[in-house]
Design a protein around this motif. Structure first.
Motif, PDB file in Angstrom:
ATOM      1  N   VAL A  41      -5.532 -16.686  22.657  1.00 26.24           N
ATOM      2  CA  VAL A  41      -5.055 -16.432  21.036  1.00 26.24           C
ATOM      3  C   VAL A  41      -4.575 -18.401  20.958  1.00 26.24           C
ATOM      4  O   VAL A  41      -3.723 -18.364  21.999  1.00 26.24           O
ATOM      5  CB  VAL A  41      -3.987 -15.110  21.460  1.00 26.24           C
ATOM      6  N   ARG A  42      -5.814 -19.139  20.736  1.00 22.95           N
ATOM      7  CA  ARG A  42      -5.012 -19.826  19.829  1.00 22.95           C
ATOM      8  C   ARG A  42      -3.900 -20.189  18.550  1.00 22.95           C
ATOM      9  O   ARG A  42      -4.006 -19.633  17.879  1.00 22.95           O
ATOM     10  CB  ARG A  42      -6.245 -21.246  19.603  1.00 22.95           C
ATOM     11  N   HIS A  43      -3.726 -21.402  18.412  1.00 22.21           N
ATOM     12  CA  HIS A  43      -2.456 -21.938  17.368  1.00 22.21           C
ATOM     13  C   HIS A  43      -3.476 -21.651  16.116  1.00 22.21           C
ATOM     14  O   HIS A  43      -4.315 -22.099  16.024  1.00 22.21           O
ATOM     15  CB  HIS A  43      -1.656 -23.179  17.425  1.00 22.21           C
ATOM     16  N   GLY A  44      -2.986 -20.748  14.979  1.00 22.80           N
ATOM     17  CA  GLY A  44      -3.307 -20.795  14.420  1.00 22.80           C
ATOM     18  C   GLY A  44      -4.697 -19.337  13.710  1.00 22.80           C
ATOM     19  O   GLY A  44      -5.425 -18.904  13.058  1.00 22.80           O
ATOM     20  N   ASP A  45      -4.857 -18.887  15.057  1.00 22.19           N
ATOM     21  CA  ASP A  45      -5.653 -17.399  14.905  1.00 22.19           C
ATOM     22  C   ASP A  45      -5.369 -16.184  13.822  1.00 22.19           C
ATOM     23  O   ASP A  45      -4.154 -15.946  14.459  1.00 22.19           O
ATOM     24  CB  ASP A  45      -6.717 -17.626  17.060  1.00 22.19           C
TER      25      ASP A  45
END
Length: 317
Positions: A188-192
């Motif tokens: 899970v990445r920044h902004g997902d």
């Protein structure tokens, strides 16, 4: 929109706390008079990077029919859909008793307040008296587009011989979410935009009419654990929104001793919530392609001052 990177965002542990609630808040993170909360993460560079997820041109709609669930939940009325004609060649239709949050929908920042401390940002004005703050129309004017990540909890549990019932309260823990992400091989990445599947709509549709009526009168549903550790995980994952296929994101009827995930996320952390999304076709495509990321789009309705909106959502591979 505030151009924020992951380095600009304080960790959950560093957020200020409203002592009388015991809950942290992010009212100062995105600047004064902010109406977007964590949707601020969806900057042009984040959106542009997400476009690479749509390499196949395969579109999956994520919306239930607007008359589902039936009967309606949480005291709402059934939508009335009437047809009428202007002349012998022209037909129109009309909706009455239509609840924008009755089916696949967004909970906006005017949906839940943190007691006397107000809505997101500490706004205390009554939505019926002041439409200028935090309405769903703010989200509608910018749209919601980014990289979607599906955590297919239902499929993961089924592989381990377990299964979520649609008519019983059960909490999906942060540990389980981490396990699913690890097993799927996704980060899970920044902004997902984080989507969590339980299989609820499919199982609910298989219930007898009598059982669905019982659930409308005495709701009992699974959902994400309502405690602080769930809020901590979602905030520190830097998700721009949380989207589920269950009626209330968190378990129903819930445990007052654990608290309210709605209160933790919407008015305090500014994390938008999606409920009752149809994730069945999405699960099929993810398993077929062996990937759990995609381009996600949603166009909330431009309802001035609205508390929520139909989802109008798509996943694109």
């Amino acid at each position: 929109m505030h151009r924020l990177t992951a380095d600009d965002i304080p960790a959950y542990e560093d957020l200020p706390v409203i002592e009388r609630l015991g809950y942290p808040h992010a009212w100062d993170v995105f600047g004064a008079d902010d109406h977007l909360g964590t949707l601020n993460y969806l900057t042009p560079d984040v959106v542009a990077a997400a476009l690479s997820e749509a390499s196949r041109g395969v579109v999956v709609a994520l919306n239930l029919p607007i008359d589902q669930p039936a009967p309606p939940l949480f005291g709402r009325e059934p939508t009335k859909h009437d047809f009428f004609t202007h002349d012998r060649n022209t037909w129109d239709d009309r909706l009455d008793a239509y609840f924008p949050q009755g089916s696949s929908q967004w909970d906006g920042f005017r949906h839940v307040r943190a007691r006397e401390f107000g809505f997101f940002g500490g706004v205390t004005a009554d939505p019926s008296q002041d439409k200028s703050w935090l309405g769903i129309d703010v989200w509608a004017r910018r749209g919601i587009v980014g990289r979607g990540v599906l955590l297919d909890v239902a499929a993961y549990l089924l592989r381990s011989g377990d299964e979520l019932r649609c008519d019983a309260e059960r909490a999906i823990t942060p540990e389980l979410l981490r396990e699913v992400a690890s097993e799927q091989g996704v980060e899970v990445r920044h902004g997902d935009l984080l989507l969590v599947r339980t299989g609820w709509p499919r199982k609910y549709a298989q219930l007898t009419g009598e059982r669905r009526t019982e659930l409308a009168e005495a709701p009992a549903f699974p959902g994400l654990h309502a405690g602080e550790e769930t809020a901590r995980l979602l905030w520190n994952w830097r998700v721009s929104a949380l989207i589920t296929d269950v009626p209330a994101v968190e378990p129903v009827p819930g445990d007052p001793a654990v608290g309210s995930l709605h209160r933790r996320l919407l008015p305090l952390l500014g994390i938008p919530l999606g409920e009752l999304f149809d994730l069945e076709g999405l699960s099929d495509r993810c398993q077929e392609y062996g990937r759990y990321t995609f381009l996600f789009t949603s166009a909330p309705v431009n309802l001035p001052g609205g508390c929520g909106s139909p989802a109008n959502a798509l996943a694109i591979f």
